[in-house]
Design a protein around this motif. Structure first.
Motif, short mmCIF file in Angstrom:
data_model
loop_
_atom_site.label_atom_id
_atom_site.label_comp_id
_atom_site.label_asym_id
_atom_site.label_seq_id
_atom_site.Cartn_x
_atom_site.Cartn_y
_atom_site.Cartn_z
N VAL A 73 0.84 -1.21 0.00
CA VAL A 73 0.00 0.00 0.00
C VAL A 73 0.87 1.25 0.00
O VAL A 73 1.68 1.47 0.91
N ALA A 74 0.72 2.09 -1.02
CA ALA A 74 1.31 3.42 -0.99
C ALA A 74 0.58 4.22 0.09
O ALA A 74 -0.63 4.12 0.22
N GLY A 75 1.31 5.00 0.87
CA GLY A 75 0.67 5.68 1.99
C GLY A 75 0.43 4.75 3.16
O GLY A 75 -0.51 4.94 3.94
N TYR A 76 1.29 3.74 3.28
CA TYR A 76 1.13 2.71 4.31
C TYR A 76 1.12 3.30 5.73
O TYR A 76 0.53 2.71 6.64
N SER A 77 1.73 4.46 5.91
CA SER A 77 1.78 5.07 7.25
C SER A 77 0.39 5.28 7.83
O SER A 77 0.20 5.23 9.05
#
Length: 300
Positions: A73-77
């Motif tokens: 996932v991009a933006g996993y944060s």
């Protein structure tokens, strides 16, 4: 006995892609969805895109056959927060898949998509955004850039689109329009220099990034300004990766720009050859790599 399946996914800023495979990697289903970055989009929308892609990939396959699921996932944060994790957990329950979803950073599956089994190395991703990551035992270590469209992402699709628009705005004000300026002006609209600037500021961010292909087309046609911008972007991307001081582990190039724009990739590879004495490996299908990680987690 019914054969077990695994799910792999790649959720990026532009789209979500999911594959369903057997434990030995045979693809039995694929599905696509909308943007899957829960930082760039509301987490509910990003999670819904994943669920829709999973449903399409499963098709008529029985969800209870799925034994493991890994999604980059991009933006996993955002998923590190209790609120974000809860949104995805609730959405995942609607798929009918009996196992929990394992989410990792998109850099992990991009690195795995280099087609190797080495758990530590580095990866440079350039798509809508741009980031370089150190991978340590299949987890993300140090990061360089990935700061977003306002603060960084140098050499990304947005960066190239913005540079094309900057060149066009300056050329229109100076009255020195060239082929690149004409093409960008036609895409953005507006009458005269002032109208162009107003029209550009009214664009959505994805429309700004959509100017990047115009820039690459102009560079291929021999436009010197476009060629200079592509060279500058390659220098910045290579510098982002080299800041990590890659060791002996695999170095992987990933993302839509590096895999889909040969001129940019070649320029980055040339700088890497000069700096570290070798070329990077080009990433393949990140969703398929995620499925392979899911199978490995089962001992397959």
């Amino acid at each position: 006995m019914t054969e077990a399946l695994v799910i792999g996914g790649d959720c990026g800023g532009t789209s979500t892609r999911v594959v369903v495979t057997t434990l030995d990697g045979v693809v039995v289903g694929r599905g696509n969805g909308g943007p899957g970055n829960p930082v760039a989009r509301p987490p509910e929308e990003a999670a819904a895109a994943l669920v829709g892609a999973v449903g399409a990939a499963l098709g008529d396959l029985e969800p209870h056959r799925v034994a493991a699921a890994v999604v980059g996932v991009a933006g996993y944060s955002r998923l590190d927060t209790p609120e974000g994790a809860a949104v995805y957990a609730a959405a995942w329950q609607t798929t009918g898949v009996p196992v929990s979803l394992r989410t990792v950073g998109d850099a992990v599956v991009a690195y795995a998509a280099g087609g190797h089994d080495t758990p530590s190395g580095s990866v440079l991703i350039a798509g809508t955004g741009a980031i370089a990551c150190e991978i340590v035992d299949w987890t993300v270590g140090r990061r360089v850039d990935g700061l977003g469209w306002l603060l960084g992402d140098e050499g990304s699709g947005f960066w190239f689109g913005l540079e094309a628009a900057r060149h066009a705005a300056r050329a229109l004000h100076a009255g020195t329009a060239d082929d690149l300026t004409s093409a960008v002006h036609a895409a953005v609209g507006g009458v005269g220099p002032g109208g162009f600037v107003s029209a550009f500021y009214a664009l959505a961010r994805d429309k700004m990034a959509a100017l990047a292909p115009i820039l690459f087309d102009a560079a291929r046609a021999g436009d010197p300004a476009a060629g200079a911008i592509v060279a500058d972007g390659a220098r910045r991307l290579a510098g982002t990766l080299l800041t990590l001081a890659p060791g002996d582990g695999p170095v992987v190039l990933a993302g839509g720009l590096l895999t889909g724009v040969p001129e940019l990739r070649a320029a980055v590879q040339a700088r890497l050859r000069e700096a570290i004495g070798r070329e990077a490996v080009l990433a393949g299908d990140a969703a398929l790599a995620a499925a392979r990680l899911a199978a490995v987690s089962l001992g397959a």
